[in-house]
Write an enzyme that holds these catalytic residues in place. Structure first.
Site, PDB file in Angstrom:
ATOM      1  CG  ASP A  45      -2.156   0.954   0.913  1.00  0.00           C
ATOM      2  OD1 ASP A  45      -2.059   1.785  -0.014  1.00  0.00           O
ATOM      3  OD2 ASP A  45      -3.176   0.848   1.621  1.00  0.00           O
TER       4      ASP A  45
HETATM    5  C1  BGC Z   1      -4.944   3.322  -0.161  1.00  0.00           C
HETATM    6  C2  BGC Z   1      -4.986   2.318  -1.295  1.00  0.00           C
HETATM    7  C3  BGC Z   1      -4.759   3.029  -2.608  1.00  0.00           C
HETATM    8  C4  BGC Z   1      -3.437   3.733  -2.537  1.00  0.00           C
HETATM    9  C5  BGC Z   1      -3.098   4.488  -3.814  1.00  0.00           C
HETATM   10  C6  BGC Z   1      -3.711   4.184  -0.180  1.00  0.00           C
HETATM   11  O1  BGC Z   1      -3.820   5.245   0.709  1.00  0.00           O
HETATM   12  O2  BGC Z   1      -5.029   2.657   1.077  1.00  0.00           O
HETATM   13  O3  BGC Z   1      -6.215   1.658  -1.319  1.00  0.00           O
HETATM   14  O4  BGC Z   1      -4.807   2.106  -3.656  1.00  0.00           O
HETATM   15  O5  BGC Z   1      -3.467   4.699  -1.484  1.00  0.00           O
HETATM   16  O6  BGC Z   1      -3.921   5.584  -3.944  1.00  0.00           O
END
Ligand code: BGC
Length: 757
Positions: A238
């Protein structure tokens, strides 16, 4: 990726890359692209990844992962909360394919979704991005979305792996959860999505699991995911989830996103040089990156234009399929829904004019179109629709009158109309990635308005807009009809209008329980934890498993949803074949649409293990199907249950076990409305637990091999004393000298008990 690229020759490239170049392939160039390598005869293109999950969020300019910056227009499909309520795998596969088409049109290799985290608690700020409180429903629907997207040659990223069930402190908190609950509930959702969809990538979560960050968790990312489940895709972090890059790559995390300006790459190269990280581990991760580049390359070179109208229509169909009709009580002998076309309708609530259709954070899509319910309803009814906002919301227009005047105008509009359709919901700021809710009630201003409207006109329909569950018990006496529209995407208001007008027959079913009050929820006292820890004290009793076991009546149970037509379920039968881990069962049922409208019925199969050697839930969903039937039409369905439908995670042997004995197989239309129950007998697996000198006398007494040696020693003991002896470890008992069993005898007995293990 630029058009007309040739696939990367993986072996030759790996041989030619320097250590630093290899390390560079394992992290982002920026927010959304991986790093390319281009020199002499080595060429590795970069890949573009974008959010997900219910629409494409491709940021062409400045990137961010919080949903702040702008993104290209894309179809905003219903959020997972709405998609989950469709219980329709075929439909979700179509939505997935549409997401794939939009991604490839924009040159995106991987769409970051779907989310398969279990809705552990209705307060989780991001529940709108998750499908269900149940792992079978969540896993199957996630698998359908994955299959659809990947059918277009675009990868998915199943997220957030794992135990990321809250937003408060999500980047630090340790989810303290026992292995059985992990395996049966939290991991099971991912396991099923992987088995049914085979996502090309998986995104690890921010949080720790029992003290170890998911991103550094070798058990999670390598042992469970790859060795036990046999999955061979790429793990991406993530955004910003890696605290120690070397530990992460060693644990099985291939790609870190976004980039860290070279810091992580340098850490990897240094660790290989000082011998603390084996270069083969880096090579494996690089291979996975190269493989993914090749796999997604053809799609990203195919810029076929997207049929935005067709995708909007699909979004509308999906939104309608996810609407749950909670209540449709008669007023003066007549049900309020579907609306009659000759009525004068007062449309009340700012949400009718300013739709709430998606949640906040990284999933925010810039929709290709947006239609309000006011517009959709007005288009349907000629001249009989009046509107009053009733209250303000932050996203709505500046009010020209005071809040109290808004209230009074809405009450007057309701009084003058045949029926009031009141659009209530959660303010956008209540639901977001990054923080949780503290209440599950609607804002008081809305409830006061509803009560006042009902006092002047009892013909009230409430249409809800919320991404995670809100309580209805405190106000449903003021709403004889309630439709739960969730956050239905850009065509959500039109899908909801189709349900209100009867253009579509409601077929959505709750993918999560609606509790009477917050105090009833399973994790009430264990959410969101504190001081960096959250304890999953409710164990496997999540969602309806909890309400059933505790005998707590929910407002509306899991699987529930009304229709405008009626169905009967007859001729149910169950056949079991095989034994132990090879047990399979087939459930048959005939479903008939006995009403006057075309509609869809969701058949749900729940299993209960009556004779388990440990506590098991009263009902667990193990299969479901949705069938569409014309009035009077009948169909026979067959649902397959494999051995996992019966198995539990055995904590003592650390694997899935099918216990022997009687099981109840219930066929129903919700977790509480059961049409028929069949009891079947299953030949379970023989589980021999290893015996040690700390095995109790009771365990030895019941042991299939040595039990016969122990029983005579305890013959004649008073039952109360025997109960006490049963709990004494055998080594302690032998030490007491109360019988002929001494230390030597015990050692031999243990050896005999463990023979062949
Ligand atoms: C989120 C993810 C997301 C990623 C990219 C993170 O803060 O938890 O679900 O895909 O950011 O935007």
């Amino acid at each position: 990726m630029t058009p007309s690229q040739a696939p990367v020759d993986i072996d030759a490239t790996l041989a030619a890359l320097t250590l630093e170049e290899k390390a560079s392939l394992l992290s982002g160039l920026n927010f959304w692209e991986t790093q390319p390598v281009s020199r002499d005869n080595v060429s590795v293109p970069s890949m573009w990844v974008s959010d997900g999950p219910h629409g494409l969020r491709k940021q062409a300019d400045e990137g961010d992962h919080l949903g702040l910056g702008n993104s290209v227009p894309a179809t905003c499909f219903p959020t997972a909360a709405a998609l989950g309520s469709t219980w329709d795998s075929d439909l979700l596969e179509q939505v997935g394919a549409a997401l794939g088409r939009e991604s490839k049109h924009h040159g995106v290799s991987v769409l970051l979704g779907p989310g398969a985290n279990i809705k552990r608690d209705p307060r989780c700020g991001r529940n709108f991005e998750y499908l269900s409180e149940d792992p079978v429903l969540s896993g199957d629907l996630a698998a359908a979305l994955i299959r659809g997207t990947q059918s277009q040659g675009v990868g998915t990223s199943l997220k957030h792996f794992a135990a990321n069930n809250q937003e408060d402190d999500r980047m630090r908190v340790s989810a303290e959860v026992d292995e059985r609950s992990l395996r049966e509930i939290y991991l099971a959702s991912f396991e099923r999505a992987i088995a049914g969809g085979d996502p090309w990538t998986i995104m690890c979560s921010y949080n720790k699991i029992n003290g170890t960050y998911a991103s550094h968790n070798h058990w999670l990312l390598t042992e469970v995911l790859r060795q036990q489940w046999g999955w061979d895709g790429l793990v991406v972090s993530d955004w910003g989830a890696v605290r120690d890059r070397v530990a992460a790559v060693a644990a099985g995390l291939d790609l870190e996103m976004p980039g860290t300006g070279g810091r992580s790459d340098a850490d990897i190269a240094a660790a290989v040089r000082d011998g603390s990280l084996d270069e083969s581990v880096v090579d494996t991760a690089v291979r996975r990156v190269l493989h993914l580049i090749n796999k997604t390359m053809p799609a990203t070179q195919d810029r076929t234009p997207v049929d935005a109208d067709a995708h909007h229509t699909l979004a509308r169909q999906a939104a309608a399929a996810g609407v749950v009709l909670l209540r449709n009580e008669p007023v003066d002998g007549t049900q309020l829904l579907p609306l009659s076309p000759t009525q004068h309708i007062a449309v009340i609530g700012e949400f009718a004019r300013t739709p709430r259709y998606q949640g906040a954070g990284s999933s925010q899509v810039n929709p290709t179109r947006l239609v309000s319910a006011l517009h959709a309803l007005s288009a349907h009814y000629d001249g009989t629709v009046t509107f009053a906002p009733g209250f303000t919301i932050a996203e709505g227009p500046e009010p020209e009158v005071t809040e109290s005047e808004l209230h009074d105008q809405a009450v007057a509009a309701a009084r003058d109309a045949d029926i009031a359709v009141v659009f209530l919901g959660l303010p956008a700021a209540d639901e977001s990635e990054g923080y949780d809710r503290t209440t599950i009630s609607l804002p008081p201003v809305q409830l006061e308005l509803l009560a006042a409207i009902h006092a002047v006109n009892p013909r009230v329909v409430v249409a809800l807009a919320n991404g995670s569950v809100v309580t209805v018990s405190e106000w449903q006496d003021h709403a004889p009809a309630i439709v739960e529209g969730w956050l239905g995407g850009q065509a959500g208001a039109e899908g909801l209008t189709d349900i209100l007008t009867g253009a579509s027959t409601p077929s959505g079913k709750l993918a999560e329980t609606i509790p009477v009050r917050l105090h009833d929820v399973p994790a009430y006292e264990n959410f969101p934890g504190g001081f960096g820890t959250v304890r999953y004290g409710e164990g496997i009793y999540v969602g309806y498993r909890w309400y059933e076991r505790r005998d707590i009546a929910p407002a509306y149970p899991f699987g529930y949803g009304l229709s405008y037509t009626t169905f009967t379920v007859t001729d149910t039968s169950v056949t079991v074949t095989g034994t132990g881990a090879d047990t399979n069962a087939t459930v048959h049922a005939t479903i008939t649409n006995t009403g006057h409208r075309a509609g869809a019925h969701v058949l749900q199969v729940y299993v209960h293990d009556q004779d388990a050697p440990l506590d098991r839930p009263d009902k667990e969903l193990k299969a479901f199907t949705k069938v569409h039937l014309a009035p009077g039409e009948s169909t026979t369905v067959t649902l397959a249950l494999d051995s996992r439908a019966f198995a539990f995670w055995h904590p003592a042997v650390g694997r899935w076990v099918v216990g022997g004995g009687q099981y109840q197989i219930a066929v129903g239309e919700s977790s509480q409305a059961i049409n028929a129950t069949h009891t079947v007998t299953i030949d379970g697996e023989d589980v021999r637990l290893p015996v040690t000198d700390m095995s109790t006398m009771g365990e030895l007494r019941k042991h299939p091999i040595v039990g016969g040696d122990i029983t005579p020693l305890l013959d004649g003991l008073d039952p109360a004393f025997l109960a006490m002896v049963d709990d004494i470890p055998s080594t302690v008992f032998a030490g007491f000298g109360m019988s002929s069993l001494d230390a030597d005898g015990l050692e031999k007995l243990i050896a005999r008990a463990n023979e062949g293990l």
